[in-house]
Design a protein around this motif. Structure first.
Motif, mmCIF file in Angstrom:
data_model
loop_
_atom_site.group_PDB
_atom_site.id
_atom_site.type_symbol
_atom_site.label_atom_id
_atom_site.label_comp_id
_atom_site.label_asym_id
_atom_site.label_seq_id
_atom_site.Cartn_x
_atom_site.Cartn_y
_atom_site.Cartn_z
ATOM 1 N N ARG A 107 0.840 -1.201 0.000
ATOM 2 C CA ARG A 107 0.000 0.000 0.000
ATOM 3 C C ARG A 107 0.874 1.250 0.000
ATOM 4 N NH1 ARG A 107 -4.255 0.620 -1.953
ATOM 5 N NH2 ARG A 107 -5.153 1.988 -0.423
ATOM 6 N N GLU A 108 1.970 1.242 0.781
ATOM 7 C CA GLU A 108 2.902 2.374 0.792
ATOM 8 C C GLU A 108 3.454 2.635 -0.605
ATOM 9 O OE1 GLU A 108 6.006 1.504 3.553
ATOM 10 O OE2 GLU A 108 4.766 1.922 5.310
ATOM 11 N N LEU A 109 3.663 1.571 -1.370
ATOM 12 C CA LEU A 109 4.177 1.691 -2.732
ATOM 13 C C LEU A 109 3.084 2.050 -3.734
ATOM 14 C CD1 LEU A 109 6.697 -1.281 -2.722
ATOM 15 C CD2 LEU A 109 7.229 1.174 -2.665
ATOM 16 N N GLY A 110 1.860 2.187 -3.248
ATOM 17 C CA GLY A 110 0.761 2.645 -4.080
ATOM 18 C C GLY A 110 0.000 1.565 -4.818
ATOM 19 N N PHE A 111 0.264 0.307 -4.517
ATOM 20 C CA PHE A 111 -0.486 -0.757 -5.174
ATOM 21 C C PHE A 111 -1.932 -0.726 -4.693
ATOM 22 C CE2 PHE A 111 3.770 -2.550 -5.814
ATOM 23 C CZ PHE A 111 3.673 -2.991 -7.124
ATOM 24 N N SER A 112 -2.840 -0.991 -5.606
ATOM 25 C CA SER A 112 -4.259 -1.046 -5.257
ATOM 26 C C SER A 112 -4.539 -2.344 -4.496
ATOM 27 C CB SER A 112 -5.116 -1.013 -6.531
ATOM 28 O OG SER A 112 -4.947 -2.228 -7.252
ATOM 29 N N MET A 113 -5.699 -2.401 -3.903
ATOM 30 C CA MET A 113 -6.097 -3.614 -3.183
ATOM 31 C C MET A 113 -6.150 -4.797 -4.149
ATOM 32 S SD MET A 113 -6.474 -2.666 -0.067
ATOM 33 C CE MET A 113 -7.620 -3.655 0.823
ATOM 34 N N GLU A 114 -6.643 -4.562 -5.350
ATOM 35 C CA GLU A 114 -6.724 -5.651 -6.332
ATOM 36 C C GLU A 114 -5.329 -6.104 -6.765
ATOM 37 O OE1 GLU A 114 -8.607 -8.611 -7.744
ATOM 38 O OE2 GLU A 114 -9.633 -7.051 -6.625
ATOM 39 N N ASP A 115 -4.417 -5.151 -6.925
ATOM 40 C CA ASP A 115 -3.035 -5.513 -7.254
ATOM 41 C C ASP A 115 -2.417 -6.355 -6.138
ATOM 42 O OD1 ASP A 115 -2.803 -4.366 -9.784
ATOM 43 O OD2 ASP A 115 -2.106 -2.444 -8.992
ATOM 44 N N ILE A 116 -2.658 -5.952 -4.907
ATOM 45 C CA ILE A 116 -2.109 -6.705 -3.767
ATOM 46 C C ILE A 116 -2.694 -8.111 -3.752
ATOM 47 C CG2 ILE A 116 -1.982 -6.839 -1.247
ATOM 48 C CD1 ILE A 116 -1.999 -3.726 -1.276
ATOM 49 N N ARG A 117 -3.981 -8.197 -4.013
ATOM 50 C CA ARG A 117 -4.638 -9.510 -4.083
ATOM 51 C C ARG A 117 -3.932 -10.373 -5.131
ATOM 52 N NH1 ARG A 117 -9.047 -10.411 -1.863
ATOM 53 N NH2 ARG A 117 -9.749 -8.268 -1.800
ATOM 54 N N MET A 144 -0.420 -11.491 -4.089
ATOM 55 C CA MET A 144 -0.446 -12.573 -3.101
ATOM 56 C C MET A 144 -1.080 -13.843 -3.660
ATOM 57 S SD MET A 144 -1.094 -10.622 0.541
ATOM 58 C CE MET A 144 -2.805 -10.397 0.277
ATOM 59 N N GLY A 145 -1.527 -13.802 -4.914
ATOM 60 C CA GLY A 145 -2.127 -14.982 -5.517
ATOM 61 C C GLY A 145 -3.496 -15.316 -4.968
ATOM 62 N N LEU A 146 -4.220 -14.298 -4.514
ATOM 63 C CA LEU A 146 -5.531 -14.558 -3.918
ATOM 64 C C LEU A 146 -6.638 -14.675 -4.959
ATOM 65 C CD1 LEU A 146 -5.424 -12.214 -0.805
ATOM 66 C CD2 LEU A 146 -5.054 -14.671 -0.895
ATOM 67 N N GLY A 147 -6.406 -14.142 -6.155
ATOM 68 C CA GLY A 147 -7.459 -14.160 -7.169
ATOM 69 C C GLY A 147 -7.805 -15.556 -7.631
ATOM 70 N N ASP A 148 -6.784 -16.353 -7.928
ATOM 71 C CA ASP A 148 -7.036 -17.692 -8.450
ATOM 72 C C ASP A 148 -6.470 -18.781 -7.542
ATOM 73 O OD1 ASP A 148 -4.341 -17.443 -8.858
ATOM 74 O OD2 ASP A 148 -4.460 -17.384 -11.036
ATOM 75 N N GLY A 149 -5.924 -18.369 -6.416
ATOM 76 C CA GLY A 149 -5.397 -19.344 -5.473
ATOM 77 C C GLY A 149 -3.995 -19.821 -5.779
ATOM 78 N N ALA A 150 -3.435 -19.397 -6.903
ATOM 79 C CA ALA A 150 -2.088 -19.825 -7.277
ATOM 80 C C ALA A 150 -1.110 -18.690 -7.025
ATOM 81 C CB ALA A 150 -2.050 -20.229 -8.752
ATOM 82 N N ALA A 151 0.065 -19.026 -6.563
ATOM 83 C CA ALA A 151 1.091 -18.015 -6.355
ATOM 84 C C ALA A 151 1.476 -17.430 -7.711
ATOM 85 C CB ALA A 151 2.304 -18.630 -5.672
ATOM 86 N N PRO A 152 1.607 -16.113 -7.794
ATOM 87 C CA PRO A 152 1.946 -15.511 -9.077
ATOM 88 C C PRO A 152 3.392 -15.821 -9.468
ATOM 89 C CG PRO A 152 1.989 -13.859 -7.347
ATOM 90 C CD PRO A 152 1.486 -15.135 -6.723
#
Length: 141
Positions: free
Chosen positions: A63-73, A76-84
């Protein structure tokens, strides 16, 4: 006692102090799924672990680096469950960097306009103000 041991069995307040994060922000990250719900004691108290602290620090730094919540998601690989993959992280980071550079260019343009406008202002106690005139005139269609 190691840092890991100090960050085991933390209350939400302990987690907030350990990471420098506001308690309400921790609740928000839990609600949005960025921070997993912690297990609870038999009495119903939340118990955070060192893994929660590590993850929260990651979120806060992103967040300090300005990434959006969706970018952070995504990071962290939270969108599809796989590590990016590194390639996916790089692509996301480069896209974010382009946005940051565009905002910097916009801010430089704004700075130039404000500096030029302010330099025309005497700062005297008179009713006419070039700054207000410039703002008013720029609002015209």
């Amino acid at each position: 006692m190691t840092d890991h041991e100090r960050e085991s069995d933390l209350t939400r307040g302990d987690l907030a102090r350990a990471t420098g994060c506001n308690i309400e922000t921790i609740r928000y990250y839990e609600k949005t799924g960025l921070l997993p719900d912690p297990p609870r004691t038999d009495a119903g108290y939340r118990v955070y672990s060192a893994a929660h602290a590590t993850r929260l620090r990651f979120i806060l730094r992103a967040r300090e680096l300005g990434f959006s919540m969706e970018d952070i998601r995504g990071l962290m690989g939270l969108g599809d469950g796989a590590a990016p993959t590194c390639a996916e992280v790089k692509e996301r980071t480069e896209r974010h960097l382009a946005d940051v550079r565009a905002r910097i260019a916009d801010l430089r343009r704004i700075e130039a306009v404000l500096a030029a406008t302010a330099s025309r202002c005497s700062g005297a106690e008179v009713p006419d103000c070039p700054v207000l005139d410039a703002i008013s005139n720029s609002a015209d269609p």
